[in-house]
Motif scaffolding. Structure first.
Motif, PDB file in Angstrom:
ATOM      1  N   PHE A  80       0.857  -1.187   0.000  1.00 16.22           N
ATOM      2  CA  PHE A  80       0.000   0.000   0.000  1.00 16.22           C
ATOM      3  C   PHE A  80       0.896   1.241   0.000  1.00 16.22           C
ATOM      4  N   LEU A  81       0.752   2.072  -1.015  1.00 16.92           N
ATOM      5  CA  LEU A  81       1.523   3.315  -1.084  1.00 16.92           C
ATOM      6  C   LEU A  81       0.534   4.478  -1.139  1.00 16.92           C
ATOM      7  N   ASP A  82       0.534   5.290  -0.095  1.00 18.66           N
ATOM      8  CA  ASP A  82      -0.424   6.386   0.016  1.00 18.66           C
ATOM      9  C   ASP A  82       0.263   7.691  -0.372  1.00 18.66           C
ATOM     10  N   GLU A  83      -0.130   8.234  -1.520  1.00 18.50           N
ATOM     11  CA  GLU A  83       0.473   9.485  -2.024  1.00 18.50           C
ATOM     12  C   GLU A  83       2.004   9.404  -1.962  1.00 18.50           C
ATOM     13  N   PRO A  84       2.619   8.414  -2.636  1.00 17.41           N
ATOM     14  CA  PRO A  84       4.053   8.158  -2.407  1.00 17.41           C
ATOM     15  C   PRO A  84       4.986   9.263  -2.890  1.00 17.41           C
ATOM     16  N   THR A  85       4.529  10.159  -3.774  1.00 18.52           N
ATOM     17  CA  THR A  85       5.467  11.159  -4.298  1.00 18.52           C
ATOM     18  C   THR A  85       5.082  12.592  -3.961  1.00 18.52           C
ATOM     19  N   THR A  86       4.132  12.768  -3.057  1.00 22.36           N
ATOM     20  CA  THR A  86       3.749  14.131  -2.681  1.00 22.36           C
ATOM     21  C   THR A  86       4.945  14.874  -2.105  1.00 22.36           C
ATOM     22  N   GLY A  87       5.191  16.070  -2.612  1.00 18.81           N
ATOM     23  CA  GLY A  87       6.270  16.902  -2.084  1.00 18.81           C
ATOM     24  C   GLY A  87       7.649  16.595  -2.638  1.00 18.81           C
ATOM     25  N   LEU A  88       7.730  15.668  -3.584  1.00 17.91           N
ATOM     26  CA  LEU A  88       9.046  15.330  -4.137  1.00 17.91           C
ATOM     27  C   LEU A  88       9.340  16.150  -5.391  1.00 17.91           C
ATOM     28  N   ASP A  89      10.625  16.399  -5.639  1.00 16.05           N
ATOM     29  CA  ASP A  89      10.990  17.080  -6.890  1.00 16.05           C
ATOM     30  C   ASP A  89      10.905  16.074  -8.044  1.00 16.05           C
ATOM     31  N   PRO A  90      10.931  16.562  -9.294  1.00 18.42           N
ATOM     32  CA  PRO A  90      10.712  15.652 -10.440  1.00 18.42           C
ATOM     33  C   PRO A  90      11.670  14.469 -10.495  1.00 18.42           C
ATOM     34  N   GLN A  91      12.955  14.687 -10.155  1.00 13.52           N
ATOM     35  CA  GLN A  91      13.891  13.555 -10.199  1.00 13.52           C
ATOM     36  C   GLN A  91      13.516  12.498  -9.170  1.00 13.52           C
ATOM     37  N   ALA A  92      13.246  12.943  -7.946  1.00 18.54           N
ATOM     38  CA  ALA A  92      12.897  11.994  -6.887  1.00 18.54           C
ATOM     39  C   ALA A  92      11.592  11.285  -7.214  1.00 18.54           C
ATOM     40  N   ARG A  93      10.667  12.013  -7.855  1.00 16.66           N
ATOM     41  CA  ARG A  93       9.386  11.397  -8.214  1.00 16.66           C
ATOM     42  C   ARG A  93       9.601  10.292  -9.254  1.00 16.66           C
ATOM     43  N   ARG A  94      10.436  10.562 -10.271  1.00 21.10           N
ATOM     44  CA  ARG A  94      10.700   9.545 -11.292  1.00 21.10           C
ATOM     45  C   ARG A  94      11.373   8.321 -10.682  1.00 21.10           C
ATOM     46  N   HIS A  95      12.226   8.536  -9.688  1.00 16.75           N
ATOM     47  CA  HIS A  95      12.875   7.392  -9.049  1.00 16.75           C
ATOM     48  C   HIS A  95      11.871   6.563  -8.257  1.00 16.75           C
ATOM     49  N   MET A  96      10.904   7.238  -7.646  1.00  9.34           N
ATOM     50  CA  MET A  96       9.864   6.493  -6.933  1.00  9.34           C
ATOM     51  C   MET A  96       9.034   5.686  -7.938  1.00  9.34           C
ATOM     52  N   TRP A  97       8.774   6.272  -9.095  1.00 11.06           N
ATOM     53  CA  TRP A  97       8.033   5.539 -10.140  1.00 11.06           C
ATOM     54  C   TRP A  97       8.793   4.280 -10.547  1.00 11.06           C
ATOM     55  N   ALA A  98      10.105   4.434 -10.717  1.00  6.63           N
ATOM     56  CA  ALA A  98      10.923   3.276 -11.117  1.00  6.63           C
ATOM     57  C   ALA A  98      10.863   2.181 -10.047  1.00  6.63           C
ATOM     58  N   LEU A  99      10.813   2.592  -8.777  1.00 11.54           N
ATOM     59  CA  LEU A  99      10.695   1.619  -7.685  1.00 11.54           C
ATOM     60  C   LEU A  99       9.393   0.837  -7.790  1.00 11.54           C
ATOM     61  N   VAL A 100       8.289   1.558  -8.020  1.00  8.61           N
ATOM     62  CA  VAL A 100       6.982   0.902  -8.124  1.00  8.61           C
ATOM     63  C   VAL A 100       6.994  -0.078  -9.296  1.00  8.61           C
ATOM     64  N   GLN A 101       7.608   0.340 -10.416  1.00  5.98           N
ATOM     65  CA  GLN A 101       7.665  -0.550 -11.582  1.00  5.98           C
ATOM     66  C   GLN A 101       8.507  -1.785 -11.277  1.00  5.98           C
ATOM     67  N   ARG A 102       9.538  -1.607 -10.432  1.00  8.97           N
ATOM     68  CA  ARG A 102      10.347  -2.768 -10.073  1.00  8.97           C
ATOM     69  C   ARG A 102       9.563  -3.730  -9.181  1.00  8.97           C
ATOM     70  N   PHE A 103       8.792  -3.186  -8.224  1.00  4.11           N
ATOM     71  CA  PHE A 103       7.967  -4.058  -7.383  1.00  4.11           C
ATOM     72  C   PHE A 103       7.033  -4.889  -8.252  1.00  4.11           C
ATOM     73  N   LYS A 104       6.452  -4.248  -9.257  1.00  7.17           N
ATOM     74  CA  LYS A 104       5.537  -4.962 -10.154  1.00  7.17           C
ATOM     75  C   LYS A 104       6.295  -6.082 -10.882  1.00  7.17           C
ATOM     76  N   SER A 105       7.519  -5.775 -11.343  1.00 13.37           N
ATOM     77  CA  SER A 105       8.295  -6.789 -12.075  1.00 13.37           C
ATOM     78  C   SER A 105       8.675  -7.955 -11.158  1.00 13.37           C
ATOM     79  N   GLU A 106       8.720  -7.699  -9.843  1.00 12.75           N
ATOM     80  CA  GLU A 106       9.014  -8.772  -8.878  1.00 12.75           C
ATOM     81  C   GLU A 106       7.763  -9.592  -8.557  1.00 12.75           C
TER      82      GLU A 106
END
Length: 255
Positions: free
Chosen positions: A156-182
């Protein structure tokens, strides 16, 4: 992944606070390995829905089943198989990041390699740091690492990128995509539409406690266009965020 296996099944869920119907007859299911988004303005009922699924709050009526377990009947069994992003206030002040993860693992009676978990979220170099000394993006990534302590099948990820700058937000997206690939299933709430389009296999749009639309993001866009919708302003092929990321680079820069 067998997409016919439902990890989450919600049927006619209802929760009121006085006269406010926070969740008003919500039904949906989430398949194994799916990234499912709940979108909605503040006060739409998405957080209450998620808290019921996490076993944090009891519904008034309706059912919430996680991996075959009725959340209301056995919330402890559910908590063993889900990962919940803790809010920053929950982290112990005087422990290092590695120590916090070790304490959390002991609560689950699990052995973990704290540095390996931190490596997953690009924080292995901060293993000995205190939570309060991290940047905002690092704090968000650490809270995601904390969800992995019990090797959950559902995150469960609740608003996982609120308040992050664009680079940090893209890295969080990559993390979510990795969880899915796992093969993990992810249920996330967000009010960033671009994030939902990028990450989610399906989205449910909530408003006033009800799900008012649910489908794949592109299908929802197509049905809007089929109604004859025209944007007032034509979209460009790039936006200011793309310019920013192109100029500053996409790699993560933590303060």
């Amino acid at each position: 992944m067998d997409h016919e296996t439902h990890i989450v099944e919600v049927d006619d869920l209802r929760k009121s606070y006085g006269d406010l119907k926070a969740v008003d007859g919500v039904s949906f299911s989430v398949s194994a390995g799916e990234v499912f988004g709940i979108l909605g303005p503040n006060g739409a009922g998405k957080t209450t829905t998620v808290e019921i699924l996490e076993g944090m709050r009891a519904q008034d009526s309706g059912s919430a089943i996680v991996n075959g377990i009725d959340v209301q009947e056995d919330p402890r069994a559910v908590k063993k198989i889900i990962g919940i992003q803790l809010q920053s206030s929950a982290f112990f002040d005087r422990l290092s990041l590695a120590e916090i993860l070790d304490v959390m693992a002991s609560l689950y009676h699990r052995e973990i390699d704290a540095r390996e978990l931190l490596r997953e979220v690009e924080l292995d170099d901060r293993a000995d740091a205190l939570f309060k000394d991290l940047s905002g993006g690092q704090q968000q990534r650490f809270s995601v690492a904390s969800t992995l302590v019990n090797d959950p099948i559902l995150l469960f990820l609740d608003e996982p990128t609120t308040g992050l700058d664009p680079q940090a937000r893209r890295h969080m997206w990559a993390l979510v995509q990795r969880f899915k690939s796992e093969g993990r299933t992810v249920l996330l709430t967000t009010h960033y539409m671009e994030e939902a389009e990028e990450l989610c296999d399906r989205v449910a749009i909530m408003d006033h406690g009800k799900i008012v639309a649910m489908d794949r993001p592109e299908a929802l866009v197509d049905s809007l266009l089929n109604k004859g919708f025209k944007k007032k302003r034509t979209e460009k092929l790039a936006n200011l965020e793309d310019v920013f990321l192109d100029i500053t680079g996409r790699e993560l820069r933590d303060e």
